[in-house]
Design an enzyme around this catalytic site. Sequence first.
Site, PDB file in Angstrom:
ATOM      1  N   ASP A  16      65.713  69.768  40.834  1.00  0.00           N
ATOM      2  CA  ASP A  16      66.725  70.771  40.515  1.00  0.00           C
ATOM      3  C   ASP A  16      68.036  70.099  40.094  1.00  0.00           C
ATOM      4  O   ASP A  16      68.347  68.987  40.521  1.00  0.00           O
ATOM      5  CB  ASP A  16      66.972  71.637  41.763  1.00  0.00           C
TER       6      ASP A  16
ATOM      7  N   HIS B 203      66.253  79.484  43.124  1.00  0.00           N
ATOM      8  CA  HIS B 203      65.949  78.197  42.489  1.00  0.00           C
ATOM      9  C   HIS B 203      64.526  77.750  42.844  1.00  0.00           C
ATOM     10  O   HIS B 203      63.844  77.137  42.030  1.00  0.00           O
ATOM     11  CB  HIS B 203      66.939  77.120  42.954  1.00  0.00           C
TER      12      HIS B 203
END
Length: 494
Positions: free
Chosen positions: A124, A21
Amino acid sequence: MGNQNEPKLKSIFLPFLSTSHIIPLVDMARLFALHGVDVTIISTKYNSTIFQNSINLDSSRGRSIRTHILEFPAAKVGLPVGIESFNVNTPKEMTPKVYMGLFLLQPEIESLFETLKPDFIVTDMFFPWTADVAKKLGFPRIMFHGASYLARSAAHSVEMFAPHLKTESDTEKFVLPELPDELEMTRLQIPDWLRTPNQYTELMKVIKESERKSFGSVFNSFYKLESDYYDHYKKVMGTKSWGLGPVSLWANQDDSDKAARGYSKEEEGEKKEEQEGWLKWLNSKTEGSVLYVSFGSMNKFPYLQLVEIAHALEDSGHDFIWVVRKNEENGEGDVFLEEFEKKVKESGKGYLIWGWAPQLLILENPAIGGLVSHCGWNTVVESVNVGLPTVTWPLFAEHFFNEKLVVDVLKIGVPVGAKEWRNWNEFGSEVVKREEIGNAIRLMMDGGEEEVAMRKRVKELSVEAKKAIQVGGSSYNNMVELIKELKEIKLARV
């Protein structure tokens, strides 16, 4: 890249604590800096080592970008110093503690938002609470999705229509309803949180709600890669979304950028030495003859599976680079890999890289002819960038959905035949046999009609990937449009 008289936008990027990520979101942050936005990336000390080299490089080029380091509360949650992410080497029993540490950081991150006063934040998907904080503080929040538009559309289809509940068994195929293509899956191939509600199901609901509250979402994707799903996703979600990919291609156009990714300054000497090793080996091979075998930063295989992979690679008749990882829980596997490494080193047929591999540099080497991969989204995009086909071996997260895009929609991959989804920090019960691995490799590498057509398609997509990020390309235009909208919001607030 921006007009000097226009207001400079100030942004904060908040990546999740996991390599797969962090890397694409940091690349995206670097692209915003390239387009004249002031960027602060919030991270913790050990996680920042993955990307700090890249930030230093950008900063030395005069871009307005920096990292703000937070102290991870390791002692408070009973973790040893340095364990602050979700990766293959995070012991299973420590995972909840990392979540706890992240939860404890929330007030500190929130107060940073207040002090730094950004014009917008990009966070995120695993920080759904940032949508409410952004609303409260009066600036837009953009959600970063680490997956593909197809994967998010497929998950939405299962949530809405529950087709898996209409099947008689775990292995009976069903079609995912209301999607642009007729995609078939089995109950065992969809994530457990979609199969039967659990805690993660609740988290995903919260994430979806937070997306609807946000200004929009950004993906590491480009229009020609999955255009039908890009349009479909925006329609079913009713939200704005921008594909800004391929971010790795756009942000790392220089060899120094490609080499800088994924490791700390301290490891630099060791990595240079390592690079000399695999590069020399690769350069001695003929064009398109080598397989690149890698299963991402979060995967571990049991001993029996490692044995099957090793035999399949040896029997394939192709040279290979295999990225492997040490695994405390699997000493037997480590011993086996060390022996195997000696053997293939002697024969010159194979090369093992332990730990982190500079994937961008390896994939663009002319000797590489194809991948064997877990279908993690970053790797799918990076393989398309360089125009290489893939033997697909999905494991966890949204990998099985990504496989559908690669194999069924784009037709640029050959499935190994993986039947069962598992959690990222578990071994799972399925062992894919050497014959199945070997057959898939053969179909991809041995020059049949199908292979030729597959390579042609992926080469065409590679051209489209490069077009997307050039002036006038779809991702370039998305970036310009998004920045323009954010500037308009800033001016309206002044």
